[in-house]
Every structure is written in C-alpha cells, then in structure tokens.
Design an enzyme around this catalytic site. Structure first.
Site, mmCIF file in Angstrom:
data_model
loop_
_atom_site.group_PDB
_atom_site.id
_atom_site.type_symbol
_atom_site.label_atom_id
_atom_site.label_comp_id
_atom_site.label_asym_id
_atom_site.label_seq_id
_atom_site.Cartn_x
_atom_site.Cartn_y
_atom_site.Cartn_z
ATOM 1 N N PHE A 54 -32.850 -13.930 -2.119
ATOM 2 C CA PHE A 54 -34.352 -14.600 -2.361
ATOM 3 C C PHE A 54 -34.770 -14.326 -3.966
ATOM 4 O O PHE A 54 -33.963 -13.644 -4.622
ATOM 5 C CB PHE A 54 -35.370 -13.460 -1.710
ATOM 6 C CG PHE A 54 -36.245 -14.341 -0.692
ATOM 7 C CD1 PHE A 54 -35.746 -14.946 0.564
ATOM 8 C CD2 PHE A 54 -37.587 -14.518 -0.916
ATOM 9 C CE1 PHE A 54 -36.560 -15.616 1.515
ATOM 10 C CE2 PHE A 54 -38.214 -15.143 -0.198
ATOM 11 C CZ PHE A 54 -37.654 -15.707 1.088
ATOM 12 N N GLN B 115 -50.718 -16.076 -7.527
ATOM 13 C CA GLN B 115 -49.526 -16.489 -7.587
ATOM 14 C C GLN B 115 -49.376 -18.027 -6.939
ATOM 15 O O GLN B 115 -49.854 -18.467 -5.992
ATOM 16 C CB GLN B 115 -48.255 -15.634 -6.560
ATOM 17 C CG GLN B 115 -47.126 -16.305 -6.436
ATOM 18 C CD GLN B 115 -46.182 -15.473 -5.725
ATOM 19 O OE1 GLN B 115 -46.007 -15.183 -4.620
ATOM 20 N NE2 GLN B 115 -45.399 -14.695 -6.699
ATOM 21 N N THR C 254 -40.071 -22.340 2.350
ATOM 22 C CA THR C 254 -39.703 -20.966 2.112
ATOM 23 C C THR C 254 -38.850 -21.149 1.053
ATOM 24 O O THR C 254 -37.936 -21.875 0.810
ATOM 25 C CB THR C 254 -38.959 -20.437 3.383
ATOM 26 O OG1 THR C 254 -38.718 -18.980 3.047
ATOM 27 C CG2 THR C 254 -37.826 -20.989 3.991
ATOM 28 N N GLU C 255 -38.915 -19.845 0.161
ATOM 29 C CA GLU C 255 -37.923 -19.625 -0.617
ATOM 30 C C GLU C 255 -36.568 -19.305 -0.231
ATOM 31 O O GLU C 255 -35.530 -19.447 -1.193
ATOM 32 C CB GLU C 255 -38.476 -18.502 -1.478
ATOM 33 C CG GLU C 255 -37.835 -17.839 -2.795
ATOM 34 C CD GLU C 255 -38.527 -16.820 -3.728
ATOM 35 O OE1 GLU C 255 -39.814 -16.960 -3.704
ATOM 36 O OE2 GLU C 255 -37.940 -15.969 -3.731
ATOM 37 N N ARG D 71 -41.156 -16.410 -8.851
ATOM 38 C CA ARG D 71 -41.971 -17.262 -8.572
ATOM 39 C C ARG D 71 -42.695 -17.820 -9.587
ATOM 40 O O ARG D 71 -42.967 -19.198 -9.908
ATOM 41 C CB ARG D 71 -42.598 -17.142 -7.305
ATOM 42 C CG ARG D 71 -42.308 -17.022 -6.235
ATOM 43 C CD ARG D 71 -42.857 -16.569 -4.829
ATOM 44 N NE ARG D 71 -42.271 -16.583 -3.864
ATOM 45 C CZ ARG D 71 -42.549 -16.098 -2.597
ATOM 46 N NH1 ARG D 71 -43.855 -15.686 -2.482
ATOM 47 N NH2 ARG D 71 -41.786 -15.873 -1.565
ATOM 48 N N ARG E 165 -46.013 -11.433 -7.813
ATOM 49 C CA ARG E 165 -45.301 -10.635 -6.485
ATOM 50 C C ARG E 165 -44.008 -11.483 -6.099
ATOM 51 O O ARG E 165 -43.607 -12.622 -6.266
ATOM 52 C CB ARG E 165 -46.092 -11.065 -5.061
ATOM 53 C CG ARG E 165 -45.460 -10.366 -4.012
ATOM 54 C CD ARG E 165 -46.211 -10.337 -2.799
ATOM 55 N NE ARG E 165 -46.357 -11.650 -2.279
ATOM 56 C CZ ARG E 165 -45.826 -12.591 -1.630
ATOM 57 N NH1 ARG E 165 -44.322 -12.039 -1.426
ATOM 58 N NH2 ARG E 165 -46.196 -13.787 -1.128
#
Lengths: 250, 607
Positions: free
Chosen positions: B117, B237, B251-252, B283, B406
């Site tokens: 991730f 974010q 999704t990442e 991100r 985050r």
C-alpha cells in the site's frame, strides 16, 4: 435527455397525502450515465423537498437506498439512467410497512437478521502464540460469496414467500447465517441450523429465484439458501459442500 | 420529550464507535450507541484496500517501520507517541478482529494475507512492504460487519436513526447530548457520564468527494459550537484515485497489486515524482503529481484526468522491468479487486481487465478534527488539558497519528486502536464519575434552531448553498492553495453562512423523517467546518503534507512544527452571527521517537 419520474408517495402527517398516491416529475438535461439516486436528489433539491428517501454512500456499499425501480428491487445509487430508460417508476420495497414515501420500516427486517445468530462464535482458547487462527484459502473461499451482503433488503423484499408471510426470516437472514455456518472457524453452526429448520426458516423458501437477480452485490442467494437446506438435511455443514461440486447455472 | 440515562453514550456506529461500545460494555458500563444511520450503513464499510499491521506474514516487518512510515507520511506533523501506539497496537487489533471472525484473505500457510500500500515500506523507506491485511477489496465492509455482529452478540443497546444535534454542557462539564429521532422528529435527551464522538468526517465540504452524502461533520461541528477546539483543519486528504467525474473511490490496493498511473501521453509519470516507490508514494504526493500532469497538458484527451491501469499485460511488463518475479493474471485481479471491477463496470462502463480506468483526485479524509490524547480523551488546549467525560475517535478525532497526510490503511487502524482505547477508558471513567446534572430545558436552543430552519421564509435552497460552498472549496482550498484564493474562499463561505442564517428555505415542514430539514441542518455543520478549514489554511504559511501552497512552497520546520487549534469563543447550539474563530499555534508536535532515534528527525520527504 428528459426523464419522467413516477414516484409512489405517502405522508401520514398531511391530510390528502396520507394514502399512497403517484406523483410525476420531469427532469431536463439528464445524462444517460447519471445515477438514479442523483436524479432523485435533483427532484428533491430542485423541485420538491418533501420527497423522502434514505441514502448514504451513493456507491453501492452502504445498502440504504434499496427501492423498487421499474418493478425491480435496485439500489438507486448503483443504477444508471441508461439502464432504465426515460420513464422511471419508483416505489418503496415491498413487504415492509411504509413510513413515508420511499422509506419503509426496516425493524422487521433487522429483527429477522438478529434472530439467526449473525455473529461469529468460537469458544476455543486463543492460539498460544497470540496470533490469528489459521484457515486455508479453500476453506475461506467456501463462504466468500455470502460475506458480500450489505443488508439492503433487496432480496428479502423481492421474495413472494416473504410478501405472503412476514414471519419468514427471508433470504437476507439466511445469507447472513450461511456466512457463519460454512466458516470453518465457527462453532455455532448447529444452533443456526436448528433456528433455520423451524417452520419460519429456510423451508418457506420455494426456490422462486427472485432473490438472486435482486441482489446488487451479485450474491448467489438462492444457492446459499439451498446449501443451508442441504446442511439441515444432512445435519451438518462440515465437509458436505464444495462450491466446485455444485453446478453454477445462476 | 424523552430522557434516557446511560453511563456512556457513543455517537456514531462506524468502526470506532462500535469498537468503543464493545469495550465499554465489556468493561461493565451501561452503554448506548446513537447513530443517524443503521450501523451497517456507516462509511467504515466503504473502506476498501486493507488495514495496516506489521504482522510480517509474508516478509519481515516491524511496528517501528510502520511508525516511521506513518510519521514520514504525515510530513512530520504526526504526533510520534500516537504513531507508535497506532503501529504497535495495530498488530493486536488486527489479530483481535480475526478472533471476532473477520474473514481475512489467507496466505498459503493459512495466515492473514497482506499486500502493498502507498507509503508503507520496510527498513525506513527502503522498499515497499506487504503490510495491508485485507479481505478482497472490501476490508472496511468486513470490519464494519464484524464489529456490528459482535455488538449484537454482546447485546449492545442501539438507537438507530437518531441524529445527534447538540452537546449538553453544565458549568463547563459534559452532561449529555440531544438527538432527533428521525422517524418521529421527536427530540430525545441522552444524559450520560461519558460521551464519545465517533461521527466520521466532512468530505462533503468539497465538490468531488469519495464521501457518503451523510458525511457532513455533524459531531465535529456540534462540539466546535460548544467551544471545543478543532485541530489541524487545514489538512484534508485528496485521494488520488477517484473515478473521474464521480469521485467514487478506487482503492489504493489497485496500485498495491501493481497497477500504475499513466498520463495522456502514455507515460508512467510517477517515475518522475517518486523515483523510488513510484505509484506507491503517499497520497498527497500522488494527488499533486496528477494535478501537475494535468496542468502540464498531460491529462487524457486534454481533460483533467489520467489513467489507472491494472491490466495484467501492463502490470506484468512493469514488474518484469523492475526485476520482480511476481506476475498477475485476470483471475487474480477478479478476486483481489472484485469491488473495483464492479464499480468501474457499473458507473463508467469500463472493464479494468481490458481498459484503463479514468481517475482524478477526490476529497477523502480529514486528518484534522477534535483533538484527543492517545486514550481518545478530548483535550482543550496546547497544554493537553483533558475535558473529563468527553471522548472522540476515528476520523472526526485528531490524535494526531496522521499528521499532515494519512497513509492508506491507517484510518482503519485508527478506528480499532483508538476506538478500543477510548472504550476502555470510558468504562474506567464512569465507575468513579457522577452524572453532571442536566441544565434546565437542555433542548431549548437546538429546538429553536430546528424550528427556525423548518419555518424560515427565504429564497435560498439548501442545495444551492451547498453547491456553491463545494465549488468554492474545491477551487481554492483543494489540492493546491494560495493566499488570495483562500481568502476569497473565506469571504464566500461567510456570505453563504449569512444566507444560510437568514435566507434558507425548505419545503418539508413535517416531523416524520424530515430529510429536508436534517439535510439543511447538516449544511450548517458543513459551512462552519468549511470556514474554519479555510481560515486555518490561510494562517499556515508553509506547505506540508496535504496542505500545499503555491505561495509558500516549502515546509517550514522552524516555525510550523505545531498543531493549529481553531476555537469558537462562545457556546451555542447554532452560531447566529459571524464565527469569530481564535487560532492558536502553541501546541507542539510530539517528537518522542526522534528523541530516541535520529531517523525520526524531520527531513526532506522523498519517495
């Protein structure tokens, strides 16, 4: 394009509107890729703030906005205008008491859900190394499908057996029970099987198959119910179901 | 009006609220959970890719490395004690979720499976590490379901579809909350010794957002109006991969599985911006890179989007180029990214197995919020003064483990780690605390406000004001910012607030399920939070994490290793006039890890 919404309305607080009736709204400049939910918002925001419906995530995962759209149970946020056309009829889902417009009383639905022990039970001592219990990828795969359920009630409120008898636990509750019955780590399968073997359990399912196409998550609901029926017949879930052995005709 | 009494009342039934409820109940407290939605509708369920924990199931990993990534990802605004708690307790929390039955995907050995991730690395940034524990790409859904199921098992008392609209204080002490029972419109008083706010974020402040319609910052706004500070509101974010035009989250985990970002010229542009870990940079870094590509004319078809490509042929080509042995195929993508395929096919008619996905950054997560210590106790000032009986956890809280940005997966870690800590602490607290008496007519003020909105004769419809706010915030307080734009945003929001106060009108004057009224009330929350977000952003004259200024391009560690506290000097159910916010910058970032280990010292952040 122009789109005409024909919406089932009901407001118990306003004389004259306290019996169900249809109301039409015309929206201009609708794109085929717009979501039905967005267009309901346009009706509410631009034309009539009294129109009431539940919604939250708008991306098909929270399960708030189940509605009967052109005769089929759908999540309004997961349905595009191009998939339903320019005339769209919207009603509350069937079989639950209507509170206002498209909002139904979800309590009977959640009561059924809670009645099947929809929670993991394992009373063995925890692993001594302080880590996870082991499970093979194959064992995990057996119940993968039913972990997708979001409790939107599309399946249960598409079921004629449920319409006929609201005491029937309904497809969603059985799907939730299935998720645990076939989890190799769980230890309460027998209790759930006993609950579902009662007259208002799985045997009220007449295999009408409405539930499977109604599921916005693509769960093979009828198959899951069938697997629970099999487990009841054989007295145990263990070792009897292998997804590979069941033909996939759904 | 009904009055209920509980030792502890938890507001919000997402991951943090449910975890706290369970621990407060197990600790012996009489607990109620109040939520404006059915618990299973909470937005925790929309989290996709995974929950980070240094289990080391597939390769070596350590909590200290997780803490390092968290601190660096947060661009050193992260409170380091909180990052360490998060990283250490993540392991136990994830194992506990498994023990509650969460169906994680499994490794060949039967352990919890993990994937890569963004921003998660081994050995202090050396290379990407498999740390995100996942259940396909619906990990948040499984966490929410599992926690709700266990709460049913433990017989937790729920008040579903009760909407909390005010905090009750008496002489500066916490006494309870007021909630609207949505089905009847009736107001209820919840008298409690301890309260936890776990009400989620406010992504609906911005136009393109991954957030649910219901993420309107109610909890944070209610506390702000009652004089509780809001910390680090300028840090919000933008997730790099929202579906183009819709903002729906992709999704990442797609990039964790090997997916790459491609610009309109067919280039893998993250190689330029993050030469080491490329598409798996933090991100904020990736979102800015996409904006820069678009600005340079490299958007797809000249528009403001780029592609995310998970086609196995593309992914395998880059894996081979990088000298990796791993390869993926259609079946792997079908299982590991089932939600992604469904989302793309449903909303844009794109099949990610044969076409790249069109994406643009989307407003996603509030790093800032209600300030707390690591026990989820709300703190009021730079001296960490605790307000006894008030707790917050999850996205609405700012502990601050996420600092200025985050890392992916850490929101789910935050929920379970700090939700659990808060639940335990509340159970302890209510054993020795007494009920603070209710003030006379505790619901009077909020009742007047709701009636004002219900009956106001104006011309401004709530959705028009909301649209304007969302556009202004997107344009001026988004991924890139500068002084004039932000100041104009502050002025615009002030005007919108004034119209909201004086000119708002709704159609529904009833009581049962008056969604028209509640949406308009929620707009008030969004406007208050938008204003303090913009004001906090103007004041911070540096670029750090998600707060990226074109007029102050560098991070300024000399002056800005501090948290922003924005406080309303007053107390009201609804702030009638302009909000006079006091900004304070005395709260220093906790650097406890740095004091023991040089590697945690702020330095230039490269990926």
């Amino acid at each position: 394009m122009d789109v005409t919404f024909k919406i089932r309305r009901y407001n118990p607080e306003i004389p004259g509107k306290d019996k169900p009736y249809w109301q039409e709204y015309v929206l201009k400049d609708v794109e085929p890729t717009n979501r039905v939910l967005e267009m309901l918002h346009r009706v509410k925001w631009e034309q009539d703030g009294t129109l009431s419906f539940r919604r939250s995530c708008s991306s098909g995962i929270c399960g708030s906005d189940a509605m009967r759209i052109n005769g089929r149970n759908r999540l309004a946020c997961k349905l595009l205008i191009r998939d339903v056309g320019a005339k769209i009829q919207v009603e509350p889902i069937l079989g639950l008491p209507v509170i206002k417009d498209l909002i139904v009383d979800m309590e009977p639905f959640f009561d059924h859900y809670r009645s099947v022990m929809p929670f993991y039970v394992n009373n063995d001592p925890l692993p001594a190394d302080g880590r996870e219990r082991l499970q093979t990828a194959d064992d995990r795969a057996i119940f993968d499908d039913t972990t997708n359920c979001i409790l939107c009630a599309c399946c249960t409120t598409s079921c004629p057996s449920f319409w006929a008898n609201g005491k029937y636990v309904g497809p969603a509750a059985i799907v939730q029970a299935h998720r645990f019955i076939f989890d190799s780590r769980d230890q309460a399968a027998k209790d759930r099987i006993d609950i579902l073997a009662e007259p208002d359990g799985v045997w009220r399912c007449r295999t009408v198959y409405n539930c499977t196409p109604a599921c916005p998550r693509g769960i093979s609901v009828t198959r899951a119910i069938g697997e629970v029926k099999l487990a009841i017949m054989r007295g145990s879930p263990k070792g009897i179901i292998n997804p590979k052995d069941i033909p996939t005709h759904e | 009006m009904q009055t209920h009494q509980f030792d502890a009342v938890i507001i919000g039934a997402g991951g943090a609220g449910l975890m706290a409820a369970r621990y407060a109940v197990l600790g012996g407290a009489k607990v109620a959970v109040i939520s404006k939605l059915y618990p299973s509708r909470s937005h925790t369920g929309a989290a996709l890719g995974g929950i980070g924990a240094a289990l080391g199931n597939l390769e070596e990993d350590k909590p200290l490395w997780h803490a390092y990534d968290t601190v660096k990802g947060g661009d050193y605004l992260t409170d380091q004690d909180a990052a360490m708690v998060l990283a250490e307790e993540a392991i136990d929390a994830v194992v506990e979720l498994e023990h509650m039955g969460l169906p994680f995907d499994r490794t060949p050995e039967g352990r919890i499976s993990q994937r890569r991730f963004g921003g998660h690395t081994s050995n202090f940034g050396e290379k990407p590490v498999r740390r995100a524990c996942h259940s396909a790409d619906r990990t948040g859904h499984m966490i929410l379901q599992t926690l709700y199921q266990q709460c049913i098992k433990d017989d937790v008392k729920f008040f579903d579809e009760y909407h909390v609209v005010d905090l009750i204080m008496n002489n500066g002490k916490v006494a309870g909350v007021i909630a609207v029972q949505l089905g009847t419109g009736e107001l209820h008083v919840f008298h409690a010794k301890a309260l936890m706010f776990a009400t989620g974020g406010w992504g609906r402040v911005w136009q393109i957002s991954s957030n649910a319609h219901t993420l309107t910052g109610d909890g944070a706004a209610v506390l702000f109006r009652r004089g509780i500070p809001m910390q680090d509101m300028e840090f919000f974010q933008f997730h790099p991969t929202g579906l183009y035009g819709l903002g729906v989250l992709l999704t990442e985990g797609i990039r964790g599985e090997g997916g790459v970002l491609i610009n309109g010229k067919g280039e893998r542009f993250m190689e330029k911006y993050a030469p080491n870990i490329k598409d798996l940079a933090s991100r904020d870094v990736v979102s800015r890179s996409i904006y820069l590509e678009v600005r340079a004319g490299n958007g797809v078809k000249g528009k403001n989007y780029v592609y995310l490509d998970i086609r196995p042929e593309t992914v395998n080509r880059y894996l081979a180029e990088a000298g990796e042995t791993r390869r993926i195929d259609d079946d792997h993508v079908r299982h590991a990214l089932a939600e992604t395929l469904d989302t793309c096919r449903t909303y844009v008619g794109v099949d990610p197995l044969t076409e790249p996905m069109p994406i643009q950054p989307t407003a996603h997560y509030a790093m800032g919020g209600i300030p707390t210590n690591v026990n989820a106790e709300v703190v009021l000032d730079a001296n960490w003064t605790v307000l006894p009986g008030l707790y917050a956890a999850g996205e609405c809280a700012c502990v601050s483990a996420h600092g200025a940005n985050r890392l992916g997966t850490n929101s789910l870690v935050d929920l379970v780690v700090f939700g659990r800590r808060g639940g335990m602490k509340m159970a302890e607290y209510v054993k020795q605390a007494d009920f603070v008496p209710l003030p006379p007519n505790p619901a009077g003020e909020i009742e007047a406000e709701l009636n004002r909105i219900r009956n106001n004769k104006g011309k401004s419809r709530a959705y028009e004001l909301r649209n304007e706010m969302q556009q202004v915030m997107m344009d001026h307080v988004g991924v890139f910012r500068e002084e004039n734009g932000m100041k104009s945003a502050v002025e615009s929001i002030k005007e919108l607030r004034e119209r909201y106060r004086n000119d708002v009108v709704i159609d529904d004057h009833g009581h049962k399920f008056n969604t028209d009224l509640m949406e308009a009330w929620e707009l008030g929350c969004l406007l208050d939070l938008a204003q303090i977000t913009a004001e906090s952003a103007v004041a911070r004259t540096e670029s750090r994490g998600a707060h990226s200024r074109e007029d102050f391009k560098d991070r300024d560690d000399v002056n800005w290793m501090v948290h922003t506290l924005a406080t309303y000097k007053g107390s009201a159910a609804a702030i009638a006039g302009p909000i006079n916010t006091e900004l304070n910058f005395d709260k220093k970032v906790n650097l406890s890890l740095m004091e023991q280990d040089e590697r945690f010292k702020p330095k230039a952040r490269t990926y």
